[in-house]
Design an enzyme around this catalytic site. Structure first.
Site, short mmCIF file in Angstrom:
data_model
loop_
_atom_site.label_atom_id
_atom_site.label_comp_id
_atom_site.label_asym_id
_atom_site.label_seq_id
_atom_site.Cartn_x
_atom_site.Cartn_y
_atom_site.Cartn_z
N TYR A 234 -8.49 5.07 -0.59
CA TYR A 234 -8.24 6.48 -0.85
C TYR A 234 -8.31 7.29 0.45
CZ TYR A 234 -9.68 11.28 -1.72
OH TYR A 234 -9.81 12.63 -1.66
N SER A 235 -7.25 8.06 0.75
CA SER A 235 -7.20 8.97 1.89
C SER A 235 -7.47 8.20 3.19
CB SER A 235 -8.20 10.12 1.67
OG SER A 235 -7.99 11.16 2.58
N TYR A 236 -8.52 8.54 3.91
CA TYR A 236 -8.92 7.80 5.11
C TYR A 236 -9.09 6.31 4.79
CZ TYR A 236 -12.48 6.45 8.69
OH TYR A 236 -13.22 5.82 9.66
N THR B 173 -2.78 9.02 0.76
CA THR B 173 -2.95 8.58 2.14
C THR B 173 -1.63 8.60 2.90
OG1 THR B 173 -4.04 6.90 3.51
CG2 THR B 173 -2.61 6.10 1.74
#
Length: 257
Positions: A76-78, A102
């Protein structure tokens, strides 16, 4: 925790393992494995920034420590950047890949400048007032629209907030990273999922990832923001589970050769 096929969860910037709690009931058929990245949660703060490539090595070490040869991976994301690097660097350790909210890093479309400014510090993990004031601008979706949702998310964030130094180390470790050179070499069946109301990760990034990863499919969540895994877990859990539990060709081919 749990039993079944292993599922490795890799969290976003400053995030800790307990933040996955609202999503876990939707993955009851999996053995859940997650960890706090260096500088976040209960992990120690590194002396120097840890680059994404080394964090991918950490993912492999976590699976090895749990005596797991492979896992489905949700980044998730980073954590999605780490998941991309992990899938490329250790293809035999990954069965299926989920990339949520992301980007490819350098070469992707940047988010809203004011939202990125908020993301530059961990203040939102400490100050409820600051989180309230910046939620709509930074995260969009249900978090931005619903005060009760913000209260629930803030309570989770405050359990193990990152230190200023640890958070800064995470940002520094990600600087300059890009998956563009190897996206076309990721061999795994991949689900790219993004919200259409995400100020931090514009939907163009999801299209880019889905276009460049050979076996990728795209899911765009309507009226969902950057924190859609936390504030819309039921709907997103269904989408992700449909992908993970569907019949798959599980053969992994190393395309780096």
């Amino acid at each position: 925790q749990g039993e079944g096929d292993p599922l490795l969860l890799i969290n976003g910037l400053g995030g800790h393992s307990d933040m996955w709690e609202p999503l876990l009931p939707h993955f009851e058929g999996h053995r859940i494995i997650t960890f706090d990245s260096p500088g976040a949660g209960k992990s120690s703060v590194p002396m120097m920034p840890v680059p994404i490539t080394r964090l991918a090595e950490l993912c492999a070490a976590v699976l090895h420590d749990r005596e797991v040869e492979w896992a489905d991976v949700l980044g998730y994301s980073y954590g999605g950047a780490i998941a991309q690097q992990f899938a490329y660097s250790f293809p035999s350790c990954v069965r299926r890949l989920v990339l949520a909210a992301t980007t490819c890093g350098i070469g992707g479309k940047p988010g809203e400048p004011r939202a990125l400014t908020v993301l530059s510090t961990p203040v939102r993990y400490y100050s409820k007032t600051y989180f309230e004031r910046t939620a709509q601008l930074t995260f969009g979706g249900r978090t931005g629209r619903n005060p009760q949702v913000r209260d629930e998310i803030m309570a989770s964030r405050q359990k193990n907030p990152p230190s200023m130094l640890g958070y800064s180390m995470q940002i520094a470790g990600a600087s300059g990273w890009s998956s563009l050179p190897f996206l076309h070499k990721i061999p795994h069946e991949t689900l790219v999922v993004v919200g259409d109301d995400d100020p931090l990760v514009p939907v163009e990034n999801a299209y880019q990832l889905a276009d460049m990863i050979p076996r990728a499919q795209l899911a765009i969540a309507e009226n969902a923001g950057h924190l859609f895994l936390w504030d819309d877990g039921l709907r997103q859990g269904v989408v992700i589970n449909e992908f993970l539990y569907a019949p798959h060709d599980t053969q992994v081919i190393d395309l780096r050769a």
